[in-house]
Design an enzyme around this catalytic site. Structure first.
Site, PDB file in Angstrom:
ATOM      1  N   ASP A  30       0.845  -1.187   0.000  1.00  0.00           N
ATOM      2  CA  ASP A  30       0.000   0.000   0.000  1.00  0.00           C
ATOM      3  C   ASP A  30       0.885   1.244   0.000  1.00  0.00           C
ATOM      4  O   ASP A  30       1.880   1.316   0.727  1.00  0.00           O
ATOM      5  CB  ASP A  30      -0.922  -0.015   1.227  1.00  0.00           C
ATOM      6  CG  ASP A  30      -2.072   0.964   1.100  1.00  0.00           C
ATOM      7  OD1 ASP A  30      -3.224   0.512   0.991  1.00  0.00           O
ATOM      8  OD2 ASP A  30      -1.814   2.191   1.120  1.00  0.00           O
ATOM      9  N   SER A  93     -12.145   3.452  -1.039  1.00  0.00           N
ATOM     10  CA  SER A  93     -11.805   4.647  -1.818  1.00  0.00           C
ATOM     11  C   SER A  93     -11.389   4.301  -3.242  1.00  0.00           C
ATOM     12  O   SER A  93     -11.430   5.175  -4.114  1.00  0.00           O
ATOM     13  CB  SER A  93     -10.683   5.428  -1.123  1.00  0.00           C
ATOM     14  OG  SER A  93      -9.519   4.642  -1.012  1.00  0.00           O
ATOM     15  N   HIS A  98     -10.269  -5.109  -3.354  1.00  0.00           N
ATOM     16  CA  HIS A  98      -8.925  -5.352  -2.803  1.00  0.00           C
ATOM     17  C   HIS A  98      -9.043  -5.783  -1.355  1.00  0.00           C
ATOM     18  O   HIS A  98      -9.915  -5.340  -0.613  1.00  0.00           O
ATOM     19  CB  HIS A  98      -8.030  -4.107  -2.920  1.00  0.00           C
ATOM     20  CG  HIS A  98      -8.668  -2.841  -2.423  1.00  0.00           C
ATOM     21  ND1 HIS A  98      -9.595  -2.138  -3.167  1.00  0.00           N
ATOM     22  CD2 HIS A  98      -8.516  -2.155  -1.271  1.00  0.00           C
ATOM     23  CE1 HIS A  98      -9.987  -1.081  -2.476  1.00  0.00           C
ATOM     24  NE2 HIS A  98      -9.348  -1.070  -1.316  1.00  0.00           N
TER      25      HIS A  98
HETATM   26  P1  AMP Z   1      -9.682   1.424   0.386  1.00  0.00           P
HETATM   27  O1  AMP Z   1      -9.778   2.718   1.134  1.00  0.00           O
HETATM   28  O2  AMP Z   1     -10.107   0.225   1.148  1.00  0.00           O
HETATM   29  O3  AMP Z   1     -10.349   1.536  -0.973  1.00  0.00           O
HETATM   30  O4  AMP Z   1      -8.153   1.200   0.123  1.00  0.00           O
HETATM   31  C1  AMP Z   1      -7.473   1.738  -0.971  1.00  0.00           C
HETATM   32  C2  AMP Z   1      -6.012   1.686  -0.628  1.00  0.00           C
HETATM   33  O5  AMP Z   1      -5.283   1.858  -1.826  1.00  0.00           O
HETATM   34  C3  AMP Z   1      -5.555   2.781   0.334  1.00  0.00           C
HETATM   35  O6  AMP Z   1      -5.009   2.143   1.493  1.00  0.00           O
HETATM   36  C4  AMP Z   1      -4.507   3.541  -0.453  1.00  0.00           C
HETATM   37  O7  AMP Z   1      -3.430   3.946   0.340  1.00  0.00           O
HETATM   38  C5  AMP Z   1      -4.097   2.524  -1.502  1.00  0.00           C
HETATM   39  N1  AMP Z   1      -3.582   3.064  -2.743  1.00  0.00           N
HETATM   40  C6  AMP Z   1      -4.154   4.018  -3.512  1.00  0.00           C
HETATM   41  N2  AMP Z   1      -3.405   4.241  -4.606  1.00  0.00           N
HETATM   42  C7  AMP Z   1      -2.338   3.402  -4.532  1.00  0.00           C
HETATM   43  C8  AMP Z   1      -1.216   3.143  -5.346  1.00  0.00           C
HETATM   44  N3  AMP Z   1      -1.008   3.799  -6.492  1.00  0.00           N
HETATM   45  N4  AMP Z   1      -0.317   2.201  -4.952  1.00  0.00           N
HETATM   46  C9  AMP Z   1      -0.501   1.523  -3.795  1.00  0.00           C
HETATM   47  N5  AMP Z   1      -1.549   1.713  -2.985  1.00  0.00           N
HETATM   48  C10 AMP Z   1      -2.458   2.647  -3.333  1.00  0.00           C
END
Ligand code: AMP
Length: 112
Positions: A30, A93, A98
């Site tokens: 992440d 988000s 995932h």
């Molecule tokens: P969620 O809030 O459950 O949708 O988790 C989305 C996650 O994706 C968050 O923890 C972000 O930090 C992570 N995230 C967003 N963009 C990226 C990226 N380009 N590479 C790695 N993690 C990401």
């Protein structure tokens, strides 16, 4: 989906720190870790959220890979948590299913 950030990561178009990749699943660190170990495990085929899974066999693949990654990293000794946020109130988000694999500190409960 070409406009989905996680599809683009899985396809190698956007850089990420990969932990694991096969034809069905990709796992990468992440970008904004919430624990010393914070890995995202995703299906390579686009699926918006846990509420959009058509083929239930996806669950066994996703969770199997997450558990194997946890084992590979030696996380089972102290424990770990798997989280799947779904929809707005669930805290999702990124609209690509995932699984968060979190470890390396005491994780509070209930979650925020
Ligand atoms: P969620 O809030 O459950 O949708 O988790 C989305 C996650 O994706 C968050 O923890 C972000 O930090 C992570 N995230 C967003 N963009 C990226 C990226 N380009 N590479 C790695 N993690 C990401």
């Amino acid at each position: 989906m070409s406009d989905c950030i996680f599809c683009r990561i899985a396809d190698g178009d956007i850089p990420a720190e990969f932990i694991y990749r096969d034809d069905k699943v990709a796992a990468f660190r992440d970008a904004n870790p919430q624990a010393p170990v914070h890995i995202l495990v995703i299906p390579r085929e686009h699926c918006e959220s846990s509420a959009h899974v058509d083929d239930p066999s996806l669950w066994s693949v996703l969770i199997d890979r997450a558990v194997k990654i946890a084992r590979e990293l030696g996380l089972e000794k102290d424990g770990y948590r798997m989280v799947i946020n779904t929809g707005e109130q669930g805290g999702q988000s990124v609209p690509h299913l995932h699984l968060h694999l979190l470890a390396g500190r005491n994780l509070g409960w209930p979650p925020g």
